[in-house]
Design an enzyme around this catalytic site. Structure first.
Site, PDB file in Angstrom:
ATOM      1  N   ASN A  74      62.903 131.733  -2.488  1.00 12.40           N
ATOM      2  CA  ASN A  74      64.317 131.446  -2.713  1.00 12.40           C
ATOM      3  C   ASN A  74      65.202 132.125  -1.683  1.00 12.40           C
ATOM      4  OD1 ASN A  74      63.343 130.111  -4.925  1.00 12.40           O
ATOM      5  ND2 ASN A  74      63.869 131.725  -6.380  1.00 12.40           N
ATOM      6  N   ASP A 113      68.546 132.628  -2.337  1.00 18.00           N
ATOM      7  CA  ASP A 113      69.812 132.924  -3.024  1.00 18.00           C
ATOM      8  C   ASP A 113      70.101 134.406  -3.236  1.00 18.00           C
ATOM      9  OD1 ASP A 113      68.139 131.766  -6.024  1.00 18.00           O
ATOM     10  OD2 ASP A 113      68.154 133.765  -5.160  1.00 18.00           O
ATOM     11  N   HIS A 125      61.489 132.561   3.087  1.00 14.88           N
ATOM     12  CA  HIS A 125      62.334 131.529   3.687  1.00 14.88           C
ATOM     13  C   HIS A 125      63.728 132.006   4.065  1.00 14.88           C
ATOM     14  CE1 HIS A 125      59.592 128.554   1.305  1.00 14.88           C
ATOM     15  NE2 HIS A 125      59.021 128.986   2.418  1.00 14.88           N
ATOM     16  N   CYS A 163      71.453 133.509  21.598  1.00 12.65           N
ATOM     17  CA  CYS A 163      72.062 134.176  22.774  1.00 12.65           C
ATOM     18  C   CYS A 163      71.706 135.657  22.842  1.00 12.65           C
ATOM     19  CB  CYS A 163      73.581 134.027  22.698  1.00 12.65           C
ATOM     20  SG  CYS A 163      74.330 135.081  21.420  1.00 12.65           S
ATOM     21  N   CYS A 168      78.627 134.752  21.452  1.00 10.93           N
ATOM     22  CA  CYS A 168      78.780 133.747  22.519  1.00 10.93           C
ATOM     23  C   CYS A 168      79.757 132.641  22.134  1.00 10.93           C
ATOM     24  CB  CYS A 168      77.415 133.137  22.869  1.00 10.93           C
ATOM     25  SG  CYS A 168      76.766 132.067  21.567  1.00 10.93           S
ATOM     26  N   SER A 198      57.215 124.430  -7.672  1.00  9.03           N
ATOM     27  CA  SER A 198      56.434 123.184  -7.746  1.00  9.03           C
ATOM     28  C   SER A 198      55.173 123.293  -6.900  1.00  9.03           C
ATOM     29  CB  SER A 198      57.298 122.018  -7.248  1.00  9.03           C
ATOM     30  OG  SER A 198      57.718 122.282  -5.905  1.00  9.03           O
ATOM     31  N   ASN A 225      55.818 127.853 -15.782  1.00  8.12           N
ATOM     32  CA  ASN A 225      56.664 126.732 -15.367  1.00  8.12           C
ATOM     33  C   ASN A 225      57.008 125.907 -16.594  1.00  8.12           C
ATOM     34  OD1 ASN A 225      57.614 124.287 -14.040  1.00  8.12           O
ATOM     35  ND2 ASN A 225      56.666 125.099 -12.188  1.00  8.12           N
TER      36      ASN A 225
HETATM   37  C1  BV8 Z   1      55.682 125.492   8.606  1.00 11.36           C
HETATM   38  C2  BV8 Z   1      64.713 127.270   3.049  1.00 11.36           C
HETATM   39  C3  BV8 Z   1      54.546 125.392  10.664  1.00 11.36           C
HETATM   40  C4  BV8 Z   1      65.732 126.264   3.442  1.00 11.36           C
HETATM   41  C5  BV8 Z   1      62.680 126.043   2.456  1.00 11.36           C
HETATM   42  C6  BV8 Z   1      55.013 117.637   7.973  1.00 11.36           C
HETATM   43  C7  BV8 Z   1      55.870 118.011   8.994  1.00 11.36           C
HETATM   44  C8  BV8 Z   1      56.309 119.327   9.173  1.00 11.36           C
HETATM   45  C9  BV8 Z   1      55.870 120.309   8.295  1.00 11.36           C
HETATM   46  C10 BV8 Z   1      55.025 119.907   7.275  1.00 11.36           C
HETATM   47  C11 BV8 Z   1      54.586 118.617   7.104  1.00 11.36           C
HETATM   48  N1  BV8 Z   1      53.768 118.580   6.010  1.00 11.36           N
HETATM   49  C12 BV8 Z   1      53.686 119.820   5.480  1.00 11.36           C
HETATM   50  C13 BV8 Z   1      54.425 120.626   6.260  1.00 11.36           C
HETATM   51  C14 BV8 Z   1      54.629 122.004   6.055  1.00 11.36           C
HETATM   52  C15 BV8 Z   1      55.990 122.167   5.376  1.00 11.36           C
HETATM   53  C16 BV8 Z   1      55.829 121.786   3.917  1.00 11.36           C
HETATM   54  O1  BV8 Z   1      55.208 122.516   3.185  1.00 11.36           O
HETATM   55  N2  BV8 Z   1      56.375 120.619   3.523  1.00 11.36           N
HETATM   56  C17 BV8 Z   1      56.216 120.177   2.144  1.00 11.36           C
HETATM   57  C18 BV8 Z   1      57.528 119.597   1.626  1.00 11.36           C
HETATM   58  C19 BV8 Z   1      55.088 119.155   2.097  1.00 11.36           C
HETATM   59  N3  BV8 Z   1      56.283 123.564   5.527  1.00 11.36           N
HETATM   60  C20 BV8 Z   1      57.025 123.975   6.550  1.00 11.36           C
HETATM   61  O2  BV8 Z   1      57.556 123.240   7.367  1.00 11.36           O
HETATM   62  C21 BV8 Z   1      57.097 125.473   6.685  1.00 11.36           C
HETATM   63  N4  BV8 Z   1      56.838 125.831   8.043  1.00 11.36           N
HETATM   64  O3  BV8 Z   1      54.758 124.948   8.051  1.00 11.36           O
HETATM   65  O4  BV8 Z   1      55.676 125.828   9.919  1.00 11.36           O
HETATM   66  C22 BV8 Z   1      54.784 125.881  12.035  1.00 11.36           C
HETATM   67  C23 BV8 Z   1      53.929 126.834  12.564  1.00 11.36           C
HETATM   68  C24 BV8 Z   1      54.120 127.261  13.858  1.00 11.36           C
HETATM   69  C25 BV8 Z   1      55.218 126.779  14.614  1.00 11.36           C
HETATM   70  C26 BV8 Z   1      56.100 125.846  14.055  1.00 11.36           C
HETATM   71  C27 BV8 Z   1      55.897 125.392  12.744  1.00 11.36           C
HETATM   72  C28 BV8 Z   1      58.503 125.957   6.332  1.00 11.36           C
HETATM   73  C29 BV8 Z   1      58.771 125.696   4.874  1.00 11.36           C
HETATM   74  C30 BV8 Z   1      60.087 126.359   4.478  1.00 11.36           C
HETATM   75  C31 BV8 Z   1      61.112 125.299   4.188  1.00 11.36           C
HETATM   76  N5  BV8 Z   1      62.336 125.957   3.708  1.00 11.36           N
HETATM   77  N6  BV8 Z   1      63.798 126.676   2.073  1.00 11.36           N
HETATM   78  C32 BV8 Z   1      66.744 126.051   2.350  1.00 11.36           C
HETATM   79  O5  BV8 Z   1      66.574 126.541   1.223  1.00 11.36           O
HETATM   80  O6  BV8 Z   1      67.760 125.380   2.646  1.00 11.36           O
HETATM   81  S1  BV8 Z   1      61.663 125.386   1.296  1.00 11.36           S
HETATM   82  C33 BV8 Z   1      62.438 125.118  -0.191  1.00 11.36           C
HETATM   83  O7  BV8 Z   1      61.385 124.641  -1.038  1.00 11.36           O
HETATM   84  C34 BV8 Z   1      62.995 126.329  -0.906  1.00 11.36           C
HETATM   85  O8  BV8 Z   1      62.749 127.555  -0.268  1.00 11.36           O
HETATM   86  C35 BV8 Z   1      62.220 126.294  -2.218  1.00 11.36           C
HETATM   87  O9  BV8 Z   1      62.084 127.508  -2.801  1.00 11.36           O
HETATM   88  C36 BV8 Z   1      60.936 125.785  -1.712  1.00 11.36           C
HETATM   89  C37 BV8 Z   1      59.863 125.414  -2.658  1.00 11.36           C
HETATM   90  O10 BV8 Z   1      60.437 124.649  -3.666  1.00 11.36           O
HETATM   91  P1  BV8 Z   1      60.414 125.305  -5.128  1.00 11.36           P
HETATM   92  O11 BV8 Z   1      60.963 126.682  -5.033  1.00 11.36           O
HETATM   93  O12 BV8 Z   1      59.061 125.174  -5.695  1.00 11.36           O
HETATM   94  O13 BV8 Z   1      61.477 124.446  -5.857  1.00 11.36           O
HETATM   95  P2  BV8 Z   1      61.248 123.004  -6.551  1.00 11.36           P
HETATM   96  O14 BV8 Z   1      62.581 122.454  -6.899  1.00 11.36           O
HETATM   97  O15 BV8 Z   1      60.299 122.197  -5.712  1.00 11.36           O
HETATM   98  O16 BV8 Z   1      60.452 123.339  -7.892  1.00 11.36           O
HETATM   99  C38 BV8 Z   1      61.103 124.082  -8.908  1.00 11.36           C
HETATM  100  C39 BV8 Z   1      60.049 124.287  -9.975  1.00 11.36           C
HETATM  101  O17 BV8 Z   1      60.607 125.097 -10.989  1.00 11.36           O
HETATM  102  C40 BV8 Z   1      59.603 122.994 -10.644  1.00 11.36           C
HETATM  103  O18 BV8 Z   1      58.192 123.018 -10.771  1.00 11.36           O
HETATM  104  C41 BV8 Z   1      60.273 123.036 -12.015  1.00 11.36           C
HETATM  105  O19 BV8 Z   1      59.448 122.456 -13.010  1.00 11.36           O
HETATM  106  C42 BV8 Z   1      60.347 124.513 -12.251  1.00 11.36           C
HETATM  107  N7  BV8 Z   1      61.423 124.948 -13.125  1.00 11.36           N
HETATM  108  C43 BV8 Z   1      62.709 124.501 -13.174  1.00 11.36           C
HETATM  109  N8  BV8 Z   1      63.400 125.235 -14.090  1.00 11.36           N
HETATM  110  C44 BV8 Z   1      62.535 126.152 -14.594  1.00 11.36           C
HETATM  111  C45 BV8 Z   1      61.285 125.973 -13.995  1.00 11.36           C
HETATM  112  N9  BV8 Z   1      60.203 126.718 -14.295  1.00 11.36           N
HETATM  113  C46 BV8 Z   1      60.373 127.688 -15.224  1.00 11.36           C
HETATM  114  N10 BV8 Z   1      61.547 127.936 -15.837  1.00 11.36           N
HETATM  115  C47 BV8 Z   1      62.646 127.197 -15.556  1.00 11.36           C
HETATM  116  N11 BV8 Z   1      63.806 127.472 -16.183  1.00 11.36           N
HETATM  117 ZN    ZN Z   2      75.391 133.431  20.277  1.00  7.01          ZN
END
Ligand code: BV8
Ligand code: ZN
Length: 251
Positions: free
Chosen positions: A109, A111, A126, A138, A160, A198, A222
């Protein structure tokens, strides 16, 4: 396979018994942990993705293409998060890290609610929505700006004058290797909990598999089944702000 039919009451007591003798416990959190605080999740019913198709916006390409649109989305999230308070899930986890030397939290997260609850040695995979950095790199050090509304959108780099970007990790961007190493170290534990995620984003979701292969007892907390459910040893269904609080009373 987790015993899906175990009433959560029994699962909670069984997990509490394990935790009472555990040396090291690691909890990996996702957006579900902040849901009760009013922060939208990414893929749930109120999903951030559904409203703003975050996967189109949380990328360097989107920012390159339309920095103003991406910043409008972040400004909206920042304003919303500024009004949110840590909930019981954040508080219980923070108290665990204060009471136990090797009970730690890894979060996806952005936040800052774990920090505001007082979590010790938090590992953040993240980044933070309250951090900014220079889009052109820069040389200006990243800086924090916690104002609910930014005076200028897109904001500028103080050094910058170029575009600033949110200090988060976007899809397609590498995580900070120090954060990945810190998270990996925490997979050496007795109990590993996936809370409110998730389990679809990597490398974050991969730490569950690492913990499993290192012999940890793995748990999912979850409100619904996820990709992790078929992997974990135990699944506790229910709102994590309630189940963590109920678990804590049994410790
Ligand atoms: C990387 C910051 C490699 C930004 C986030 C194709 C192309 C490119 C990359 C990929 C690709 N395929 C796969 C990848 C890898 C990709 C990836 O995993 N994609 C997924 C979607 C398939 N990962 C990346 O790109 C990562 N980097 O791989 O780099 C690399 C290596 C070298 C050089 C260059 C590159 C970077 C991933 C980070 C992305 N940034 N956030 C922002 O926030 O604006 S990710 C974003 O998703 C958030 O951080 C969030 O936390 C995260 C995961 O989601 P969840 O937290 O699980 O949230 P979600 O809504 O999905 O689920 C909530 C869950 O809670 C649900 O299950 C729900 O049931 C449950 N829930 C709800 N309420 C409750 C509850 N449970 C209990 N109690 C409740 N009350
Ligand atoms: Zn700058």
């Amino acid at each position: 396979m987790p015993d899906q039919h175990q009433p959560d009451e029994r699962a909670l007591s069984a997990l509490a018994a394990r935790l009472r003798t555990a040396r090291a416990v690691t909890v990996l959190t996702g957006a579900g942990v902040s849901a009760a605080s009013g922060v939208p999740t990414f893929r749930g019913a109120d999903g951030l993705w559904r409203n703003f198709s975050a996967s189109d916006l949380a990328t360097p390409e989107a920012f390159e293409r339309d920095p103003h649109l991406v910043w409008e989305w972040y400004a909206w999230r920042r304003a919303l998060m500024a009004a949110c308070q840590p909930n019981a899930a954040h508080q219980v986890l923070a108290s665990w890290t204060q009471r136990h030397e090797r009970w730690r939290v890894i979060t996806q997260n952005v936040d800052d609610l774990h920090l505001r609850a007082g979590t010790r040695d938090l590992v953040r995979l993240h980044g933070s929505i309250w951090k900014l950095r220079c889009w052109r790199d820069c040389g200006c050090a990243p800086w924090r700006d916690e104002r609910a509304s930014l005076p200028e959108v897109p904001p500028r780099c103080p050094q910058c004058g170029g575009l600033a970007r949110p200090g988060v990790v976007w899809f397609g961007e590498a995580l900070d290797p120090d954060d990945v190493a810190a998270a990996h170290r925490l997979t050496d534990c007795d109990v590993f909990v996936m809370a409110g995620t998730s389990a679809v984003v990597y490398p974050a979701a991969g730490f569950l598999h690492q913990a499993h292969s290192r012999g940890a007892f793995t748990v999912e907390m979850n409100v619904e089944a996820t990709d992790a459910t078929r992997v974990v040893d135990m699944a506790i269904h229910g709102p994590v702000e309630q189940t963590l609080a109920e678990l804590d009373t049994r410790l």
